[in-house]
Write a protein that holds these residues in place. Structure first.
Motif: not given
Length: 394
Positions: A370, A373, A366, A375, A377
């Protein structure tokens, strides 16, 4: 005459030794190979009793063998082959396999002995025994070392978990742990890995399954400990703010294919990683090393939490708007109650059981995503598998 010359040439050039004696045990002939084995010149042994080439106790028992054979016809001295020892001129002994045949020649009996030197075979067997003994000792030593290391790592993990409650205590703990991990764990782990590889290399000529089994155990244990150590060190670097993304253009498909090949080598039996790319483009502008770490971590989890004879889907997609990486497995899944905590450091789902892990991998994924930039899921159902999706805007 031609057959006699041919027979004599065969005897003279034979690799194995050939000796003939009469019924009294008197040596009548030795071929060159036999003379080399025993270290004599031909004239030194012709006419002497065969006992001159025997060490005790065979030397003392030989006359008894001859007497029993002459009186009873006992066939103990005749045989297809048996292992005995020979006595050289210099007093040393050597092992050989002896096969004796009885020949009726010109109304008398001649015994022919065929001698195959076993010195090299015995030396090889002795070396193998020594290697096995050394291996057992090394395995025992390394096992003790690994147990101590595992205990130390477990204690360190528990201490870190408790120290997370206070920022000051966490910083102090990080400094102590990084120092300990760098100096106390990496060096012995590298030494163990190198020793195991050398043992495997030196033992290859002997094709000993027991050696291969123990070496494999050592390597697997070292691999697990190295993974744990790397997770802790990666977390510390992230916490200290020492990880900065290095964006560059690279071929995503090529990277994914290399990772697929690499991870397939550590997959379980009949566990297949199926890679597929969607889109006409293959170039992305991201941090190659950070993205590679994310992919390897997620595929590693898929391997670890899925059973044998399963498929792991690994997909990449590049569109006009974004780059998407998807890893899907058919494993044990993540309980609903645990999903909210999944990306917290040191957290592990309650259904992981004895499957090894630190609870840091997804937190690292994660944070790496990040930094680029992106994500993360996921969707998961118990016993139906889990799907992770990394998304990066172009």
């Amino acid at each position: 005459m031609e057959k006699a010359r041919l027979l004599n040439a065969i005897i003279e050039t034979a690799i194995d030794g050939i000796i003939t004696i009469d019924e009294r045990g008197i040596i009548e002939s030795l071929n060159p190979a036999a003379l080399r084995l025993f270290g004599y010149q031909l004239e030194e042994v012709i006419g002497k009793n065969i006992k001159v080439l025997m060490p005790e106790p065979d030397k003392g028992a030989h006359d008894g063998y001859i007497h029993r054979y002459q009186s009873t016809g006992e066939k103990r001295i005749i045989g297809k082959g048996r292992e005995v020892r020979g006595l050289r001129k210099d007093g040393s002994t050597f092992p050989f396999r002896l096969a004796v045949s009885e020949v009726q020649y010109q109304e008398r009996k001649i015994f022919t002995g065929f001698i195959h030197d076993l010195s090299r075979e015995k030396e090889a067997e002795e070396r193998l025994r020594e290697y096995a003994a050394e291996l057992e000792e090394l395995v025992e030593e390394r096992t003790k070392s690994l147990k101590k290391t595992v205990v130390a790592l477990r204690e360190a993990k528990e201490e870190v978990s408790l120290s997370l409650e206070k920022e000051k205590e966490l910083n102090q703990m990080k400094s102590r742990f990084v120092s300990m991990a760098s100096h106390e764990f990496r060096t012995p782990l590298s030494s163990i890995q190198l020793s195991a590889s050398l043992i495997e290399k030196y033992a290859q000529p002997f094709e000993n399954k027991h050696i291969e089994k123990h070496v494999s155990k050592i390597k697997n244990a070292v691999g697990n400990l190295t993974t744990i150590l790397n997770d802790f060190l990666s977390l510390e670097r992230l916490e200290a703010g020492r990880v900065e993304p290095n964006f560059s253009s690279f071929d995503l498909v090529k990277l994914a294919e290399e990772i697929t090949e690499e991870m397939q080598m550590i997959a379980k039996q009949d566990q297949n990683i199926i890679y597929q790319h969607t889109g006409l483009e293959s170039t992305v502008y991201l941090d190659l090393n950070l993205l590679k770490n994310c992919m390897i971590n997620l595929i590693g989890n898929a391997i670890k939490y899925s059973g044998e004879h399963t498929f792991i889907e690994f997909n990449t997609e590049i569109s006009d708007e974004q780059c998407v990486v998807t890893i899907k497995d058919n494993g044990i899944g993540i309980p609903d109650a645990d999903q909210v905590h999944l990306f917290q450091p040191f957290f592990r789902a309650h259904n992981t059981g004895n499957i090894p892990g630190t609870g840091l991998g997804l937190n690292i994924v994660l944070r790496y995503a990040t930094l680029m930039n992106g994500t993360v899921h996921f969707e998961s159902n118990i016993n139906s598998g889990t799907t992770f999706v990394l998304s990066f805007n172009k």
